[in-house]
Design a protein around this motif. Structure first.
Motif, PDB file in Angstrom:
ATOM      1  N   LEU A  30      -5.106 -24.634  52.863  1.00  0.00           N
ATOM      2  CA  LEU A  30      -3.877 -25.068  53.566  1.00  0.00           C
ATOM      3  C   LEU A  30      -4.367 -24.967  55.195  1.00  0.00           C
ATOM      4  O   LEU A  30      -3.354 -25.408  55.971  1.00  0.00           O
ATOM      5  N   GLY A  31      -5.588 -24.222  55.417  1.00  0.00           N
ATOM      6  CA  GLY A  31      -6.016 -24.402  56.759  1.00  0.00           C
ATOM      7  C   GLY A  31      -5.577 -23.176  57.599  1.00  0.00           C
ATOM      8  O   GLY A  31      -5.753 -22.898  58.821  1.00  0.00           O
ATOM      9  N   LEU A  32      -5.163 -22.146  56.896  1.00  0.00           N
ATOM     10  CA  LEU A  32      -4.984 -20.744  57.371  1.00  0.00           C
ATOM     11  C   LEU A  32      -5.840 -19.849  57.257  1.00  0.00           C
ATOM     12  O   LEU A  32      -6.896 -19.785  56.439  1.00  0.00           O
ATOM     13  N   VAL A  33      -5.904 -18.774  57.999  1.00  0.00           N
ATOM     14  CA  VAL A  33      -6.985 -17.654  57.956  1.00  0.00           C
ATOM     15  C   VAL A  33      -6.255 -16.505  57.354  1.00  0.00           C
ATOM     16  O   VAL A  33      -5.674 -15.489  58.050  1.00  0.00           O
ATOM     17  N   PRO A  34      -6.566 -16.043  56.221  1.00  0.00           N
ATOM     18  CA  PRO A  34      -5.938 -14.731  55.568  1.00  0.00           C
ATOM     19  C   PRO A  34      -6.822 -13.582  55.638  1.00  0.00           C
ATOM     20  O   PRO A  34      -8.075 -13.615  55.810  1.00  0.00           O
ATOM     21  N   PHE A  35      -6.062 -12.512  55.990  1.00  0.00           N
ATOM     22  CA  PHE A  35      -6.754 -11.240  55.986  1.00  0.00           C
ATOM     23  C   PHE A  35      -5.897 -10.402  54.792  1.00  0.00           C
ATOM     24  O   PHE A  35      -5.000 -10.970  54.444  1.00  0.00           O
ATOM     25  N   VAL A  36      -6.744  -9.282  54.590  1.00  0.00           N
ATOM     26  CA  VAL A  36      -6.148  -8.403  53.432  1.00  0.00           C
ATOM     27  C   VAL A  36      -6.324  -7.032  53.924  1.00  0.00           C
ATOM     28  O   VAL A  36      -6.987  -6.506  54.751  1.00  0.00           O
ATOM     29  N   LYS A  37      -5.047  -6.167  53.087  1.00  0.00           N
ATOM     30  CA  LYS A  37      -5.088  -4.846  53.506  1.00  0.00           C
ATOM     31  C   LYS A  37      -4.706  -3.955  52.291  1.00  0.00           C
ATOM     32  O   LYS A  37      -3.764  -4.428  51.414  1.00  0.00           O
ATOM     33  N   PRO A  72     -11.911  -4.489  60.638  1.00  0.00           N
ATOM     34  CA  PRO A  72     -11.751  -5.534  60.122  1.00  0.00           C
ATOM     35  C   PRO A  72     -11.033  -6.866  60.601  1.00  0.00           C
ATOM     36  O   PRO A  72     -11.143  -7.870  60.886  1.00  0.00           O
ATOM     37  N   TRP A  73      -9.674  -6.141  61.066  1.00  0.00           N
ATOM     38  CA  TRP A  73      -8.737  -6.973  61.656  1.00  0.00           C
ATOM     39  C   TRP A  73      -8.730  -7.048  63.220  1.00  0.00           C
ATOM     40  O   TRP A  73      -7.865  -7.561  63.861  1.00  0.00           O
ATOM     41  N   ALA A  74      -9.638  -6.601  63.895  1.00  0.00           N
ATOM     42  CA  ALA A  74      -9.720  -6.526  65.200  1.00  0.00           C
ATOM     43  C   ALA A  74      -9.412  -7.901  65.907  1.00  0.00           C
ATOM     44  O   ALA A  74      -8.601  -7.653  67.197  1.00  0.00           O
ATOM     45  N   ASP A  75      -9.786  -8.818  65.536  1.00  0.00           N
ATOM     46  CA  ASP A  75      -9.615 -10.149  65.959  1.00  0.00           C
ATOM     47  C   ASP A  75      -8.503 -11.051  65.236  1.00  0.00           C
ATOM     48  O   ASP A  75      -8.772 -12.220  65.624  1.00  0.00           O
ATOM     49  N   ILE A  76      -7.750 -10.341  64.634  1.00  0.00           N
ATOM     50  CA  ILE A  76      -6.902 -11.195  63.777  1.00  0.00           C
ATOM     51  C   ILE A  76      -5.885 -12.163  64.522  1.00  0.00           C
ATOM     52  O   ILE A  76      -5.805 -13.301  64.252  1.00  0.00           O
ATOM     53  N   ARG A  77      -5.613 -11.894  65.782  1.00  0.00           N
ATOM     54  CA  ARG A  77      -4.661 -12.830  66.660  1.00  0.00           C
ATOM     55  C   ARG A  77      -5.472 -13.778  67.061  1.00  0.00           C
ATOM     56  O   ARG A  77      -4.885 -15.241  67.076  1.00  0.00           O
ATOM     57  N   LYS A  78      -6.674 -13.830  67.225  1.00  0.00           N
ATOM     58  CA  LYS A  78      -7.535 -15.109  67.583  1.00  0.00           C
ATOM     59  C   LYS A  78      -7.512 -16.340  66.426  1.00  0.00           C
ATOM     60  O   LYS A  78      -7.878 -17.283  66.824  1.00  0.00           O
ATOM     61  N   HIS A  79      -7.180 -15.678  65.045  1.00  0.00           N
ATOM     62  CA  HIS A  79      -7.058 -16.659  64.250  1.00  0.00           C
ATOM     63  C   HIS A  79      -5.778 -17.210  63.770  1.00  0.00           C
ATOM     64  O   HIS A  79      -5.496 -17.901  62.773  1.00  0.00           O
ATOM     65  N   ALA A  80      -4.834 -17.118  64.768  1.00  0.00           N
ATOM     66  CA  ALA A  80      -3.675 -17.536  64.646  1.00  0.00           C
ATOM     67  C   ALA A  80      -3.352 -19.005  64.756  1.00  0.00           C
ATOM     68  O   ALA A  80      -4.047 -19.814  65.195  1.00  0.00           O
ATOM     69  N   LYS A  81      -2.685 -19.747  63.478  1.00  0.00           N
ATOM     70  CA  LYS A  81      -2.723 -21.096  63.457  1.00  0.00           C
ATOM     71  C   LYS A  81      -1.163 -21.553  63.273  1.00  0.00           C
ATOM     72  O   LYS A  81      -0.215 -20.811  62.601  1.00  0.00           O
ATOM     73  N   SER A  82      -0.982 -22.761  63.595  1.00  0.00           N
ATOM     74  CA  SER A  82       0.395 -23.615  63.566  1.00  0.00           C
ATOM     75  C   SER A  82       0.532 -23.713  61.772  1.00  0.00           C
ATOM     76  O   SER A  82      -0.538 -24.023  61.018  1.00  0.00           O
ATOM     77  N   LEU A  83       1.844 -23.704  61.546  1.00  0.00           N
ATOM     78  CA  LEU A  83       2.182 -24.001  59.949  1.00  0.00           C
ATOM     79  C   LEU A  83       2.293 -25.511  59.719  1.00  0.00           C
ATOM     80  O   LEU A  83       2.444 -25.929  58.690  1.00  0.00           O
ATOM     81  N   ASN A  84       2.113 -26.311  60.725  1.00  0.00           N
ATOM     82  CA  ASN A  84       2.425 -28.026  60.852  1.00  0.00           C
ATOM     83  C   ASN A  84       1.437 -28.472  59.756  1.00  0.00           C
ATOM     84  O   ASN A  84       1.865 -29.139  58.674  1.00  0.00           O
ATOM     85  N   ALA A  85       0.146 -28.290  59.842  1.00  0.00           N
ATOM     86  CA  ALA A  85      -0.682 -28.996  58.954  1.00  0.00           C
ATOM     87  C   ALA A  85      -0.670 -28.288  57.512  1.00  0.00           C
ATOM     88  O   ALA A  85      -0.822 -28.990  56.435  1.00  0.00           O
ATOM     89  N   ALA A  86      -0.341 -27.047  57.454  1.00  0.00           N
ATOM     90  CA  ALA A  86      -0.457 -26.364  56.116  1.00  0.00           C
ATOM     91  C   ALA A  86       0.821 -26.737  55.466  1.00  0.00           C
ATOM     92  O   ALA A  86       0.695 -27.114  54.262  1.00  0.00           O
ATOM     93  N   LEU A  87       1.880 -26.923  56.059  1.00  0.00           N
ATOM     94  CA  LEU A  87       3.158 -27.608  55.538  1.00  0.00           C
ATOM     95  C   LEU A  87       2.914 -28.996  54.814  1.00  0.00           C
ATOM     96  O   LEU A  87       3.280 -29.271  53.719  1.00  0.00           O
ATOM     97  N   LYS A  88       2.110 -29.807  55.423  1.00  0.00           N
ATOM     98  CA  LYS A  88       1.784 -31.063  54.885  1.00  0.00           C
ATOM     99  C   LYS A  88       1.039 -31.022  53.951  1.00  0.00           C
ATOM    100  O   LYS A  88       1.307 -31.787  52.814  1.00  0.00           O
ATOM    101  N   LYS A  89      -0.122 -30.227  53.953  1.00  0.00           N
ATOM    102  CA  LYS A  89      -0.959 -30.247  52.577  1.00  0.00           C
ATOM    103  C   LYS A  89      -0.031 -29.457  51.378  1.00  0.00           C
ATOM    104  O   LYS A  89      -0.087 -29.638  50.146  1.00  0.00           O
ATOM    105  N   LEU A  90       0.747 -28.729  51.642  1.00  0.00           N
ATOM    106  CA  LEU A  90       1.366 -27.849  50.620  1.00  0.00           C
ATOM    107  C   LEU A  90       2.352 -28.765  49.786  1.00  0.00           C
ATOM    108  O   LEU A  90       2.695 -28.799  48.830  1.00  0.00           O
ATOM    109  N   SER A  91       3.208 -29.882  50.863  1.00  0.00           N
ATOM    110  CA  SER A  91       4.028 -30.839  50.302  1.00  0.00           C
ATOM    111  C   SER A  91       3.180 -31.459  49.268  1.00  0.00           C
ATOM    112  O   SER A  91       3.723 -32.078  48.408  1.00  0.00           O
TER     113      SER A  91
END
Length: 301
Positions: free
Chosen positions: A160-167, A282-301
């Motif tokens: 969906l074009g997002l950058v997932p992290f895990v803990k 491992p999450w030190a730069d997590i905010r640099k990977h923030a994405k809009s949901l617009n493209a993800a929503l289109k792909k999800l639909s």
């Protein structure tokens, strides 16, 4: 146990503390003083993830085997130098702690408020989520199901074009998180989280569920998206949990998750220092990977 009062200093901040040798984890002998020392150590990494956010606290004044309570409003006796955020609620205002320095984290430890939950938004923009979270909560002890589901969720979110992290949650499951930007409010982020969860459950109805009632889960893994709401919280990265050995909610890499030796409680107050010194956050730069949901929503639909 000594009841002698001690003044603790962290930079320019100082506060009185008592009973530093009081054991709060009876089976492990972990004391209040050790908890304070842990939060002072972890502050450079933890503050990256909680700074500027309203916090909720679980407090265990007589240890994890005794009475505990959940505190959302800041205590009247908390020092003036501890940050505050006032949020509007349907039944009045909520004024919560905001920790922007290591002295604040240490103070929370001194108050036995060592399980720390953070909001998914910044206090200055409380209605605007900066991350979306999926809480993978197993009905039993099948961590292999949790691990496999996390990887499948990762792949879907990346598609969906997002950058997932895990803990690790430090309890039984995992949190999968995506940093976001430009999301109007929590209705949008919660709706997106629910749609992703519904798709995952539709693919594996025998293994996954969004049923919040435990009696109806039938041993399936619970896909919890309820934390994606205004003033809702999730356990903060690097928070201690009130369980044996004081496990830590720990950000990990996806490569680390491949290890079958890893569990949700792999990292604890006894081994976290070595991990942080060797591997960092491992999450030190997590905010640099923030994405809009617009493209993800289109792909999800």
């Amino acid at each position: 146990m000594s009841t002698q009062k001690t003044t603790l200093e962290f930079g320019k901040r100082r506060f009185p503390a008592t009973n530093l040798d009081k054991v709060l984890f009876p089976k492990d002998g972990i004391t209040k003083g050790e908890i304070i020392a842990y939060y002072d150590f972890i502050a450079p990494w933890m503050l990256t993830h909680v700074k500027g956010r309203a916090l909720s606290l679980q407090r265990y004044p007589d240890g994890i085997d005794a009475f505990s309570f959940f505190q959302r409003n800041i205590g009247e006796h908390f020092p003036d130098w501890i940050g505050r955020a006032t949020l509007k609620m349907s039944d009045g205002n909520l004024t919560s702690v905001v920790c922007d320095n290591n002295a604040c984290l240490a103070y929370l430890g001194s108050q036995a408020a060592f399980v720390i939950h953070s909001h998914l938004s910044l206090a200055k923009s409380p209605h605007t989520p900066v991350e979306i979270i999926w809480d993978l909560d197993p009905s039993g002890d099948d961590f292999e199901l949790v691990r496999g589901t996390a990887f499948e969720l990762r792949d879907l979110l990346m598609e969906l074009g997002l950058v997932p992290f895990v803990k690790t949650t430090g309890s039984r499951g995992l949190h999968v998180v995506v940093p976001v930007k430009g999301v109007k409010d929590f209705d949008d982020s919660r709706d997106f989280a629910a749609r992703v969860a519904a798709l995952m459950v539709a693919r594996h109805p025998d293994k996954l569920t969004v049923e919040h009632r435990k009696a109806k889960r039938g041993g399936r893994l619970y896909f919890d998206v309820a934390r994606n709401g205004y003033t809702q919280t999730a356990v903060a990265p690097y928070s201690i949990r009130a369980l044996a050995k004081a496990p830590i909610a720990t950000p990990i890499t996806w490569d680390e998750l491949k290890s079958r030796k890893l569990t949700s409680q792999s990292f604890n107050i006894g081994n976290i220092r070595a991990r942080m010194k060797a591997a960092g956050d491992p999450w030190a730069d997590i905010r640099k990977h923030a994405k809009s949901l617009n493209a993800a929503l289109k792909k999800l639909s």
